[in-house]
Design an enzyme around this catalytic site. Structure first.
Site, PDB file in Angstrom:
ATOM      1  N   LYS A 128      29.893   8.539  -0.517  1.00  0.00           N
ATOM      2  CA  LYS A 128      30.020   9.615  -1.498  1.00  0.00           C
ATOM      3  C   LYS A 128      28.624   9.965  -2.016  1.00  0.00           C
ATOM      4  O   LYS A 128      27.749   9.109  -2.098  1.00  0.00           O
ATOM      5  CB  LYS A 128      30.883   9.163  -2.681  1.00  0.00           C
ATOM      6  CG  LYS A 128      32.208   8.521  -2.290  1.00  0.00           C
ATOM      7  CD  LYS A 128      33.331   9.508  -2.295  1.00  0.00           C
ATOM      8  CE  LYS A 128      34.648   8.824  -1.940  1.00  0.00           C
ATOM      9  NZ  LYS A 128      35.141   7.959  -3.029  1.00  0.00           N
TER      10      LYS A 128
ATOM     11  N   HIS B 224      25.674  11.238  -7.794  1.00  0.00           N
ATOM     12  CA  HIS B 224      25.805  12.383  -8.692  1.00  0.00           C
ATOM     13  C   HIS B 224      25.372  12.038 -10.119  1.00  0.00           C
ATOM     14  O   HIS B 224      24.868  10.938 -10.391  1.00  0.00           O
ATOM     15  CB  HIS B 224      27.235  12.938  -8.660  1.00  0.00           C
ATOM     16  CG  HIS B 224      28.305  11.969  -9.038  1.00  0.00           C
ATOM     17  ND1 HIS B 224      28.405  11.391 -10.287  1.00  0.00           N
ATOM     18  CD2 HIS B 224      29.360  11.472  -8.328  1.00  0.00           C
ATOM     19  CE1 HIS B 224      29.457  10.606 -10.353  1.00  0.00           C
ATOM     20  NE2 HIS B 224      30.053  10.617  -9.173  1.00  0.00           N
TER      21      HIS B 224
ATOM     22  N   HIS C 264      26.323   8.727 -11.795  1.00  0.00           N
ATOM     23  CA  HIS C 264      25.541   7.578 -11.338  1.00  0.00           C
ATOM     24  C   HIS C 264      24.144   7.607 -11.946  1.00  0.00           C
ATOM     25  O   HIS C 264      23.550   6.566 -12.232  1.00  0.00           O
ATOM     26  CB  HIS C 264      25.432   7.578  -9.813  1.00  0.00           C
ATOM     27  CG  HIS C 264      26.754   7.559  -9.114  1.00  0.00           C
ATOM     28  ND1 HIS C 264      27.048   8.429  -8.089  1.00  0.00           N
ATOM     29  CD2 HIS C 264      27.851   6.797  -9.291  1.00  0.00           C
ATOM     30  CE1 HIS C 264      28.280   8.194  -7.667  1.00  0.00           C
ATOM     31  NE2 HIS C 264      28.786   7.212  -8.384  1.00  0.00           N
TER      32      HIS C 264
END
Length: 315
Positions: A10, A13, A16
């Site tokens: 993933k 973003h 995070h």
């Protein structure tokens, strides 16, 4: 200090980024005050969603696209396969409505979701074909994240993850819970109510929580720990089909870290959408008489709204 902790396959973003910045600041602060700090990146690298990703890669995967941009291609595969699941569940809902079985609308069927569950069970049982695919996705993800961390001037001493928690450790947790009389059962209806709460509280910043409290199709009760006395609900610790649960891996992981490091303090930098989850596994460790519970600390931060990896909305 555990921080950053993206889910493999993933994109990295803004959610995070918050954890990464806060965790780095705390690490620098403690080091400046004479503490020996271990910077730990606990990757979301295990769970049913990787069964779903494997099914998606079988249907939509491209080696050429994977070579170009592994993370974005795997992300697209994940979004596409989740669309299939939603469509199948939508069809299931329509059939139930036509059959006037609206009481079963929380029990929507998806053949793709069932295939993903079966595949993940194979992974847990050591199926080398799918484990090899998972190891490949994990390595490609770490490589991509390291490029981001380099730009941010962030480093980690350890790249760990749910998959690194030993099977023996998980079995030991379940054995202790049983010996201390902490295990009870949880029905599908109870699980659906709890999962409904989690769906509202957790926006896929940690996709591993998507596996929480799913019961088996045959309706057999799952194993849980009753924390209602402390207003912490009744979290499932083992699904009815015997599959491991995120919270048990966190409990076993904490015990494993204490064995490895004999830490004086363990800080989890995790978003506030997981406040309940963290409080639950801290409380279960306390009920297990873990000797380090008073050394655990949760540093949280606000949720980044409007982002869902499952729907392809991360930024």
């Amino acid at each position: 200090i555990e921080f950053s902790s993206p889910n493999i396959a993933k994109p990295f973003h803004a959610g995070h980024l918050r954890s990464t910045i806060i965790g780095t600041f705390l690490s620098n602060l403690f080091e400046a005050n004479g503490w020996q700090v271990v910077r730990l990146n606990y990757l979301g690298d295990w769970g049913k969603q990787f069964g779903l990703l494997a099914v998606g890669y079988q249907r939509y995967g491209s080696e050429a696209e994977l070579a170009k941009n592994a993370i974005m291609h795997l992300f697209k595969v994940y979004v596409d396969i989740n669309k299939e699941v939603k469509e199948e569940q939508k069809d299931s809902a329509e059939k139930l409505k036509r059959g006037k079985k609206e009481e079963n609308l929380n029990n929507l069927h998806s053949a793709t979701d069932e295939e993903a569950k079966a595949l993940f069970r194979k992974m847990e049982q050591g199926d080398e074909e799918f484990l090899a695919l998972w190891r490949r996705f994990r390595a490609l993800s770490i490589k991509a994240y390291e490029q981001v961390y380099e730009r941010l001037n962030v480093h980690f001493d350890v790249y760990s993850g749910e998959s690194q928690v030993s099977a023996e450790g998980i079995a030991g947790v379940m054995r202790t819970l049983k010996e201390k009389g902490l295990l009870t059962t949880k029905t599908r209806k109870e699980s659906q109510q709890y999962h409904s709460y989690q769906s509202n509280a957790v926006d896929e910043v940690d996709a591993s929580l998507a596996e929480v409290d799913e019961a088996a199709e045959d309706g057999e009760p799952a194993l849980a720990v009753d924390l209602t006395e402390w207003k912490l609900g009744k979290p499932v610790v083992e699904k009815a089909d015997g599959a491991t649960i995120y919270i048990v891996r966190d409990i076993a992981g904490a015990l494993q870290r204490y064995e490895d490091y004999a830490f004086d303090k363990m800080i989890y930098v995790v978003g506030d959408q997981q406040d309940l989850h963290v409080a639950q596994f801290f409380k279960i460790l306390s009920l297990m008489d873990a000797p380090f519970v008073d050394r655990l600390e949760h540093v949280n931060f606000g949720k980044v709204h409007g982002m869902s990896t499952r729907n392809g909305e991360v930024k």
